[in-house]
Design an enzyme around this catalytic site. Structure first.
Site, mmCIF file in Angstrom:
data_model
loop_
_atom_site.group_PDB
_atom_site.id
_atom_site.type_symbol
_atom_site.label_atom_id
_atom_site.label_comp_id
_atom_site.label_asym_id
_atom_site.label_seq_id
_atom_site.Cartn_x
_atom_site.Cartn_y
_atom_site.Cartn_z
ATOM 1 N N LEU A 174 28.848 60.111 26.988
ATOM 2 C CA LEU A 174 29.450 58.965 26.233
ATOM 3 C C LEU A 174 28.211 58.596 25.510
ATOM 4 C CD1 LEU A 174 31.002 56.296 26.905
ATOM 5 C CD2 LEU A 174 29.585 55.548 28.725
ATOM 6 N N GLY B 279 23.711 53.236 23.025
ATOM 7 C CA GLY B 279 23.348 53.458 24.593
ATOM 8 C C GLY B 279 23.798 52.590 25.365
ATOM 9 N N LEU C 280 31.198 55.821 35.422
ATOM 10 C CA LEU C 280 29.539 55.526 35.781
ATOM 11 C C LEU C 280 29.485 54.737 36.949
ATOM 12 C CD1 LEU C 280 28.679 54.412 32.234
ATOM 13 C CD2 LEU C 280 28.186 56.507 33.125
ATOM 14 N N ALA D 228 29.066 57.278 39.456
ATOM 15 C CA ALA D 228 27.719 58.084 39.588
ATOM 16 C C ALA D 228 26.766 57.045 39.939
ATOM 17 C CB ALA D 228 27.528 58.653 38.070
ATOM 18 N N GLN E 273 -6.551 48.315 57.233
ATOM 19 C CA GLN E 273 -5.460 47.166 57.259
ATOM 20 C C GLN E 273 -4.849 47.126 55.796
ATOM 21 O OE1 GLN E 273 -7.066 43.514 58.508
ATOM 22 N NE2 GLN E 273 -7.425 44.293 60.558
ATOM 23 N N GLU F 59 22.418 55.352 33.354
ATOM 24 C CA GLU F 59 23.774 54.731 34.232
ATOM 25 C C GLU F 59 23.598 53.360 34.213
ATOM 26 O OE1 GLU F 59 26.305 56.560 35.527
ATOM 27 O OE2 GLU F 59 25.295 58.699 35.601
ATOM 28 N N GLY F 60 23.053 52.771 33.030
ATOM 29 C CA GLY F 60 22.991 51.262 32.788
ATOM 30 C C GLY F 60 21.612 50.912 33.375
HETATM 31 C C1 FAD Z 1 17.136 61.813 31.457
HETATM 32 C C2 FAD Z 1 18.572 61.177 31.003
HETATM 33 C C3 FAD Z 1 19.811 61.534 31.100
HETATM 34 C C4 FAD Z 1 20.829 60.994 30.628
HETATM 35 N N1 FAD Z 1 22.140 61.491 30.977
HETATM 36 C C5 FAD Z 1 23.374 60.963 30.150
HETATM 37 C C6 FAD Z 1 24.644 61.822 30.495
HETATM 38 O O1 FAD Z 1 24.688 62.529 31.177
HETATM 39 N N2 FAD Z 1 25.478 61.144 29.641
HETATM 40 C C7 FAD Z 1 25.369 60.029 28.917
HETATM 41 O O2 FAD Z 1 26.398 59.527 28.262
HETATM 42 N N3 FAD Z 1 24.184 59.454 29.038
HETATM 43 C C8 FAD Z 1 23.203 59.714 29.563
HETATM 44 N N4 FAD Z 1 21.982 59.059 29.436
HETATM 45 C C9 FAD Z 1 21.875 58.076 28.464
HETATM 46 C C10 FAD Z 1 21.479 56.498 29.169
HETATM 47 O O3 FAD Z 1 22.617 56.271 29.911
HETATM 48 C C11 FAD Z 1 21.106 55.788 28.165
HETATM 49 O O4 FAD Z 1 19.652 55.954 27.861
HETATM 50 C C12 FAD Z 1 21.152 54.497 28.654
HETATM 51 O O5 FAD Z 1 22.494 53.606 28.696
HETATM 52 C C13 FAD Z 1 20.136 53.390 27.611
HETATM 53 O O6 FAD Z 1 20.618 53.606 26.384
HETATM 54 P P1 FAD Z 1 19.385 53.775 25.321
HETATM 55 O O7 FAD Z 1 18.648 54.695 25.905
HETATM 56 O O8 FAD Z 1 20.050 54.029 24.156
HETATM 57 O O9 FAD Z 1 18.637 52.363 25.295
HETATM 58 P P2 FAD Z 1 19.067 51.000 24.487
HETATM 59 O O10 FAD Z 1 20.636 50.934 24.693
HETATM 60 O O11 FAD Z 1 18.533 51.105 23.104
HETATM 61 O O12 FAD Z 1 18.016 49.924 25.078
HETATM 62 C C14 FAD Z 1 16.665 49.764 25.049
HETATM 63 C C15 FAD Z 1 16.435 48.499 25.848
HETATM 64 O O13 FAD Z 1 17.094 47.382 25.352
HETATM 65 C C16 FAD Z 1 17.598 46.912 26.469
HETATM 66 N N5 FAD Z 1 18.743 46.032 26.008
HETATM 67 C C17 FAD Z 1 19.811 46.537 25.552
HETATM 68 N N6 FAD Z 1 20.683 45.808 25.264
HETATM 69 C C18 FAD Z 1 20.261 44.525 25.777
HETATM 70 C C19 FAD Z 1 20.977 43.505 26.109
HETATM 71 N N7 FAD Z 1 22.139 42.853 25.666
HETATM 72 N N8 FAD Z 1 20.187 42.330 26.563
HETATM 73 C C20 FAD Z 1 19.076 42.546 26.951
HETATM 74 N N9 FAD Z 1 18.573 43.992 27.013
HETATM 75 C C21 FAD Z 1 18.902 44.990 26.393
HETATM 76 C C22 FAD Z 1 18.012 47.934 27.488
HETATM 77 O O14 FAD Z 1 17.863 47.418 28.777
HETATM 78 C C23 FAD Z 1 16.511 48.721 27.391
HETATM 79 O O15 FAD Z 1 15.459 48.116 27.882
HETATM 80 C C24 FAD Z 1 20.993 59.753 29.874
HETATM 81 C C25 FAD Z 1 19.630 59.075 29.657
HETATM 82 C C26 FAD Z 1 18.305 59.988 30.161
HETATM 83 C C27 FAD Z 1 17.160 59.252 30.045
#
Ligand code: FAD
Length: 388
Positions: free
Chosen positions: A135, A141, A243, A246, A283, A367-368
């Protein structure tokens, strides 16, 4: 196998039925034998536990809460307890099982055609085939609605172009559930990973979730037959529904990682002597243990409550967000506190605590993210969406 003394304090066993206890004990024994002796080494070498796939399938743990097609059809609570025990071993192991069962298999089970279910579910349930779920994209992300991966009709076929990022099990998968934009909105596709144009490239140098494969998927004019589409998955609500499945497992898994940290640290503190007495006798150390135990117990009760709601078909997305946000956040806190009690020993792989803490950083994000779950809860409380 008896309940651990730590969890025994509140007599949680009384809240579970015989089958749930049996499944939990079986998974705990499996982790004890097949994971604990090796996990430090796998983690250090960055090896994913997918070689355990057929063992996990043999135990019925892959897609275990789904019915038919070779799936075990257990309750949501039994599935949750299994996630707890798997993540007490390592978050990478629980991630493997979550992605296989709750993302890959669930997407097929819920949205697939009868033919797709028959073709893939029995093999995925047995661990003979591995699935992944694409996804997230490099530029999308937290906001998957913006995805650029595109599927267009070409005669009777589909042509898919784009890329997916951070995909668990990506390079070891036999089949990928990939979400793409079409002229009818976002749709899901099943891509056998041997299809020309499909490539997976692993993410290296991870400092978290090292015992798990994480990959980038590149889709370069991947040609698929018309029936590769998941017929019942229409719009973004389809992948978001997966999601939720999961995330539900994460609610439980985080409790397992936290329990393991606390158990190991209690044992260490009972034998480590400073100032002529075990550090468990100070403690300040006991205050840390008491506070960690409170959060652990509350996390377990929250997971169990959501599981019971899920088993009667009443759990909502926001409720799962409450569980994910709370339990992962508290599990990280417990892991970090336990690390302080271990002193210098806490920074090595001889003890599981910093490994769990480091893994939980990924669990906090995938997963969010925590922020997104705060926004989901905030939207439900206020009626105003702060993010879309
Ligand atoms: C080890 C690992 C395994 C994963 N496996 C999968 C998988 O199997 N399939 C899949 O599809 N994805 C997978 N993911 C992706 C994962 O779901 C994303 O990393 C996650 O959704 C966050 O997206 P991003 O990394 O692009 O961060 P970003 O979306 O760029 O976020 C960066 C920061 O900005 C913040 N942010 C973003 N928007 C807002 C908002 N509107 N308001 C406030 N704060 C905000 C976020 O909370 C975060 O702190 C995986 C990620 C990891 C690290």
């Amino acid at each position: 196998m008896p309940e651990t003394p730590l969890m025994d304090l509140l007599d949680f066993n009384r809240l579970l039925d015989d089958e749930e206890r049996l499944i939990q004990d079986t998974v705990r024994a499996f982790v004890q034998k097949k994971v604990r002796p090796y996990i430090g080494d796998w983690y250090e070498r960055g090896v994913s536990p997918h070689e355990l796939a057929s063992d996990l399938g043999g135990l019925g743990l892959l897609g275990m809460h789904l019915t038919g097609y070779g799936c075990a059809g257990t309750s949501a609570v039994a599935y949750g307890l299994s996630c707890l025990e798997l993540e007490a071993g390592d978050s990478g192991l629980r991630s493997f099982v979550s992605v296989q069962g709750s993302l890959s298999m669930f997407s097929i089970w819920k949205y697939g055609s009868e033919q797709q279910k028959r073709e893939w579910l029995p093999r995925l349930a047995a661990g003979e085939a591995i699935g992944c779920f694409g996804l997230t994209e490099p530029d999308f992300g937290s906001n998957p609605a913006g995805m650029r991966t595109r599927a267009v009709r070409d005669g009777g076929d589909w042509l898919i172009d784009g890329s997916k990022m951070w995909i668990t099990n990506g390079s070891i998968a036999d089949v990928a559930t990939v979400w793409a934009r079409t002229e009818d909105g976002i749709r899901g596709f099943l891509i056998p990973t041997g299809t020309p144009g499909f490539t997976a490239r692993d993410v290296h140098h991870k400092l978290s979730l090292r015992a798990s494969t994480t990959s980038e998927l590149i889709l370069d004019s991947v040609r698929l037959p018309a029936d590769a589409i998941l017929p019942e998955a229409k719009g973004l609500s389809a992948p978001l529904g997966c999601l939720d499945e999961a995330r539900y497992g994460i609610v439980w898994g985080a409790v397992g990682a936290a329990r393991d940290c606390l158990e190991e640290t209690l044992a260490y503190a009972g034998t480590r002597v400073q100032f002529d007495r075990p550090i468990a006798g100070f403690q300040l150390t006991q205050a840390k243990f008491a506070d960690c135990a409170l959060e652990l117990y509350k996390g377990f009760l929250l997971a169990l409550h959501l599981g019971r709601l899920k088993d009667v078909g009443h759990v909502t997305s926001t409720q799962i967000s409450v569980g994910k946000l709370n339990n992962v956040r508290e599990a990280i806190d417990i892991a970090r506190t336990c690390r302080t009690v271990l002193g210098g020993s806490g920074i090595t792989l001889e003890y599981p605590v910093l490994r769990h803490a480091s893994n939980l950083e990924s669990v906090l994000t995938y997963e969010g993210t925590s922020e997104i779950h705060q926004l989901v809860i905030g939207q439900t409380l206020t009626g105003i969406s702060a993010y879309r």
